[in-house]
Design a protein around this motif. Sequence first.
Motif, PDB file in Angstrom:
ATOM      1  N   MET A   1     138.301  38.452  70.556  1.00  0.00           N
ATOM      2  CA  MET A   1     136.165  38.968  71.153  1.00  0.00           C
ATOM      3  C   MET A   1     135.689  37.337  71.497  1.00  0.00           C
ATOM      4  SD  MET A   1     134.274  41.027  68.571  1.00  0.00           S
ATOM      5  CE  MET A   1     135.230  42.326  69.004  1.00  0.00           C
ATOM      6  N   VAL A   2     135.628  37.185  72.413  1.00  0.00           N
ATOM      7  CA  VAL A   2     134.323  36.224  73.026  1.00  0.00           C
ATOM      8  C   VAL A   2     132.802  36.590  72.217  1.00  0.00           C
ATOM      9  CG1 VAL A   2     133.507  34.858  74.626  1.00  0.00           C
ATOM     10  CG2 VAL A   2     135.776  35.654  74.697  1.00  0.00           C
ATOM     11  N   GLU A   3     132.410  35.595  71.675  1.00  0.00           N
ATOM     12  CA  GLU A   3     131.523  35.661  71.072  1.00  0.00           C
ATOM     13  C   GLU A   3     130.444  35.037  71.560  1.00  0.00           C
ATOM     14  OE1 GLU A   3     131.177  35.288  66.401  1.00  0.00           O
ATOM     15  OE2 GLU A   3     132.769  36.616  66.173  1.00  0.00           O
ATOM     16  N   SER A   4     129.763  35.934  72.917  1.00  0.00           N
ATOM     17  CA  SER A   4     129.535  34.871  73.536  1.00  0.00           C
ATOM     18  C   SER A   4     127.705  35.187  73.692  1.00  0.00           C
ATOM     19  CB  SER A   4     129.415  35.672  75.043  1.00  0.00           C
ATOM     20  OG  SER A   4     128.516  36.937  74.871  1.00  0.00           O
ATOM     21  N   ILE A   5     127.472  35.692  72.195  1.00  0.00           N
ATOM     22  CA  ILE A   5     125.629  36.011  71.815  1.00  0.00           C
ATOM     23  C   ILE A   5     125.762  35.499  70.194  1.00  0.00           C
ATOM     24  CG2 ILE A   5     125.652  38.067  73.669  1.00  0.00           C
ATOM     25  CD1 ILE A   5     126.351  40.196  71.214  1.00  0.00           C
ATOM     26  N   GLU A   6     124.452  35.700  70.839  1.00  0.00           N
ATOM     27  CA  GLU A   6     123.950  35.105  69.353  1.00  0.00           C
ATOM     28  C   GLU A   6     122.995  36.694  68.322  1.00  0.00           C
ATOM     29  OE1 GLU A   6     120.304  32.902  67.132  1.00  0.00           O
ATOM     30  OE2 GLU A   6     119.924  32.900  68.955  1.00  0.00           O
ATOM     31  N   ARG A   8     121.761  37.776  64.872  1.00  0.00           N
ATOM     32  CA  ARG A   8     121.378  37.399  63.667  1.00  0.00           C
ATOM     33  C   ARG A   8     121.064  38.422  62.269  1.00  0.00           C
ATOM     34  NH1 ARG A   8     117.170  34.795  66.983  1.00  0.00           N
ATOM     35  NH2 ARG A   8     115.766  36.565  67.014  1.00  0.00           N
ATOM     36  N   ALA A   9     121.474  38.486  61.579  1.00  0.00           N
ATOM     37  CA  ALA A   9     122.025  39.835  60.592  1.00  0.00           C
ATOM     38  C   ALA A   9     121.162  39.732  59.056  1.00  0.00           C
ATOM     39  CB  ALA A   9     123.050  39.730  60.211  1.00  0.00           C
ATOM     40  N   ALA A  15     118.952  37.485  54.399  1.00  0.00           N
ATOM     41  CA  ALA A  15     119.048  36.722  55.960  1.00  0.00           C
ATOM     42  C   ALA A  15     120.713  36.300  55.566  1.00  0.00           C
ATOM     43  CB  ALA A  15     118.346  36.148  56.735  1.00  0.00           C
ATOM     44  N   VAL A  16     121.400  36.905  56.576  1.00  0.00           N
ATOM     45  CA  VAL A  16     123.497  36.120  56.009  1.00  0.00           C
ATOM     46  C   VAL A  16     123.226  35.398  57.477  1.00  0.00           C
ATOM     47  CG1 VAL A  16     123.840  37.437  54.522  1.00  0.00           C
ATOM     48  CG2 VAL A  16     124.406  37.908  56.421  1.00  0.00           C
ATOM     49  N   SER A  17     123.869  34.229  57.663  1.00  0.00           N
ATOM     50  CA  SER A  17     125.141  33.530  58.497  1.00  0.00           C
ATOM     51  C   SER A  17     125.924  34.688  59.766  1.00  0.00           C
ATOM     52  CB  SER A  17     125.575  32.462  58.786  1.00  0.00           C
ATOM     53  OG  SER A  17     126.264  32.499  58.038  1.00  0.00           O
ATOM     54  N   ARG A  18     126.728  33.863  60.602  1.00  0.00           N
ATOM     55  CA  ARG A  18     127.556  34.700  61.278  1.00  0.00           C
ATOM     56  C   ARG A  18     129.072  34.314  60.424  1.00  0.00           C
ATOM     57  NH1 ARG A  18     129.760  38.830  63.118  1.00  0.00           N
ATOM     58  NH2 ARG A  18     131.817  38.557  64.780  1.00  0.00           N
ATOM     59  N   GLU A  19     128.576  32.825  60.326  1.00  0.00           N
ATOM     60  CA  GLU A  19     130.072  32.811  59.228  1.00  0.00           C
ATOM     61  C   GLU A  19     130.194  34.049  58.425  1.00  0.00           C
ATOM     62  OE1 GLU A  19     127.543  30.835  60.962  1.00  0.00           O
ATOM     63  OE2 GLU A  19     129.032  29.685  62.346  1.00  0.00           O
ATOM     64  N   GLN A  20     129.269  33.586  57.764  1.00  0.00           N
ATOM     65  CA  GLN A  20     129.101  34.910  56.391  1.00  0.00           C
ATOM     66  C   GLN A  20     129.980  36.212  56.270  1.00  0.00           C
ATOM     67  OE1 GLN A  20     124.979  34.072  55.127  1.00  0.00           O
ATOM     68  NE2 GLN A  20     126.135  33.778  53.217  1.00  0.00           N
ATOM     69  N   VAL A  21     128.914  36.672  57.759  1.00  0.00           N
ATOM     70  CA  VAL A  21     130.119  37.709  58.692  1.00  0.00           C
ATOM     71  C   VAL A  21     131.029  38.180  58.972  1.00  0.00           C
ATOM     72  CG1 VAL A  21     129.733  40.371  59.410  1.00  0.00           C
ATOM     73  CG2 VAL A  21     127.272  38.571  58.895  1.00  0.00           C
ATOM     74  N   ARG A  22     131.563  36.963  59.420  1.00  0.00           N
ATOM     75  CA  ARG A  22     133.288  36.553  59.819  1.00  0.00           C
ATOM     76  C   ARG A  22     133.845  36.618  58.631  1.00  0.00           C
ATOM     77  NH1 ARG A  22     134.954  36.169  64.803  1.00  0.00           N
ATOM     78  NH2 ARG A  22     137.089  34.841  64.424  1.00  0.00           N
ATOM     79  N   ALA A  23     133.338  36.304  57.339  1.00  0.00           N
ATOM     80  CA  ALA A  23     134.405  35.832  56.104  1.00  0.00           C
ATOM     81  C   ALA A  23     134.554  36.609  55.682  1.00  0.00           C
ATOM     82  CB  ALA A  23     133.649  34.699  55.277  1.00  0.00           C
ATOM     83  N   TRP A  24     133.472  38.428  55.935  1.00  0.00           N
ATOM     84  CA  TRP A  24     133.558  39.408  54.675  1.00  0.00           C
ATOM     85  C   TRP A  24     134.585  39.826  55.691  1.00  0.00           C
ATOM     86  CZ3 TRP A  24     132.991  44.477  55.595  1.00  0.00           C
ATOM     87  CH2 TRP A  24     133.240  44.754  54.820  1.00  0.00           C
ATOM     88  N   GLU A  25     134.159  40.075  57.034  1.00  0.00           N
ATOM     89  CA  GLU A  25     135.422  40.666  57.762  1.00  0.00           C
ATOM     90  C   GLU A  25     137.282  40.229  57.397  1.00  0.00           C
ATOM     91  OE1 GLU A  25     136.330  41.854  62.932  1.00  0.00           O
ATOM     92  OE2 GLU A  25     134.856  40.368  62.310  1.00  0.00           O
ATOM     93  N   SER A  26     137.013  39.387  57.126  1.00  0.00           N
ATOM     94  CA  SER A  26     138.639  37.979  57.145  1.00  0.00           C
ATOM     95  C   SER A  26     138.857  38.344  55.981  1.00  0.00           C
ATOM     96  CB  SER A  26     138.272  36.698  57.208  1.00  0.00           C
ATOM     97  OG  SER A  26     139.467  35.802  56.992  1.00  0.00           O
ATOM     98  N   ARG A  27     138.242  38.678  55.105  1.00  0.00           N
ATOM     99  CA  ARG A  27     138.794  39.747  53.793  1.00  0.00           C
ATOM    100  C   ARG A  27     139.077  40.915  53.784  1.00  0.00           C
ATOM    101  NH1 ARG A  27     134.356  35.682  51.491  1.00  0.00           N
ATOM    102  NH2 ARG A  27     133.125  37.689  51.384  1.00  0.00           N
ATOM    103  N   GLN A 242     126.811  47.553  52.877  1.00  0.00           N
ATOM    104  CA  GLN A 242     125.099  46.557  53.691  1.00  0.00           C
ATOM    105  C   GLN A 242     126.279  45.743  54.881  1.00  0.00           C
ATOM    106  OE1 GLN A 242     123.448  46.112  51.032  1.00  0.00           O
ATOM    107  NE2 GLN A 242     122.018  47.358  51.013  1.00  0.00           N
ATOM    108  N   TRP A 243     127.690  45.183  54.398  1.00  0.00           N
ATOM    109  CA  TRP A 243     128.382  43.901  55.021  1.00  0.00           C
ATOM    110  C   TRP A 243     128.944  44.940  56.369  1.00  0.00           C
ATOM    111  CZ3 TRP A 243     127.657  38.561  54.860  1.00  0.00           C
ATOM    112  CH2 TRP A 243     127.556  38.648  54.156  1.00  0.00           C
ATOM    113  N   HIS A 244     129.391  45.659  55.896  1.00  0.00           N
ATOM    114  CA  HIS A 244     130.758  47.254  56.905  1.00  0.00           C
ATOM    115  C   HIS A 244     129.680  46.971  57.790  1.00  0.00           C
ATOM    116  CE1 HIS A 244     133.464  50.145  57.234  1.00  0.00           C
ATOM    117  NE2 HIS A 244     132.449  50.378  58.436  1.00  0.00           N
ATOM    118  N   LEU A 245     128.191  47.775  57.775  1.00  0.00           N
ATOM    119  CA  LEU A 245     127.657  47.878  58.709  1.00  0.00           C
ATOM    120  C   LEU A 245     127.344  46.361  59.398  1.00  0.00           C
ATOM    121  CD1 LEU A 245     125.573  49.857  57.020  1.00  0.00           C
ATOM    122  CD2 LEU A 245     125.862  50.993  58.996  1.00  0.00           C
ATOM    123  N   ALA A 246     127.296  45.344  59.006  1.00  0.00           N
ATOM    124  CA  ALA A 246     126.722  44.392  59.965  1.00  0.00           C
ATOM    125  C   ALA A 246     128.193  44.500  60.754  1.00  0.00           C
ATOM    126  CB  ALA A 246     126.833  42.597  59.088  1.00  0.00           C
TER     127      ALA A 246
END
Length: 263
Positions: A1-6, A8-9, A15-27, A242-246
């Motif tokens: 999945m190519v992340e071609s857009i910005e 903000r969550a 306020a969390v970063s895209r990296e934090q959202v991906r880290a939650w998904e990774s776990r 809330q992380w699931h939604l993000a």
Amino acid sequence: MVESIEIRAIVGEEAVSREQVRAWESRRADAVLKKFAARMGRRGIAELMPDRALDELRGAPLDVRRSALTTLKTRLGHAGVYAMVGRELALSERMTRIGVAASRGRTKHAITRLEVPGFSVERFAAWFDNLTAANAETDMIDACPDHYLLRGLPDGRQEVVETTGGSPAVSRFLIDYAKTESLTIPIDPGYPIQIAGQALLDDGVVIGGVRHQFRDRDGTLEALLTVQFPASVPARLIRQHQWHLAVEFSNWMIAAAPVAATS
């Protein structure tokens, strides 16, 4: 999945970063892969995914693990998913019924906000509506590791089998988008696009619901995403959902970018 857009969550009030959202998904991806390994075994996994071993997925990039999980779930099929998590579904339904009774009509809300500059609200809403209308199960499952089965039913309702937030067990419920009278989630008149429905068990017991609200502000899509739970649900589960939604809506927005991005 190519992340071609910005994207903000804001998870809850943070306020969390895209990296934090991906880290939650990774776990969560690692947790679900571990569950598949335990329930299916190496031979079962090899039948579903002969071109890739589970050992190869440990430490693989998130996009690779996401794709592998989607492959496993879709090839397992509906009956296979039911069989794999059947005990969990029975446990979660008992827990849910107890929680609804204990809450006595009181509710809690999991709230996440997303902002996507250069995104068309109308185009994204049309794309998202089409997921259910076209019963695009693969796209719905692919958005979050905790999605096991999402499909439209002949009566217009949606069946959902997922791990909700930080729940210890996979749950199953229906969402009826034609009914909203049980929702305590307020309507914000500043958000003209609404996707709302109540969540219920097979016998009609209402267990919660969703109200996802969208608007355009100076060329930026703003999403107010809210899920309703019984008040007895622990705060930790609310926070995790809330992380699931993000995760799920960020991934859906990335998937919709070819038609919804305006710049």
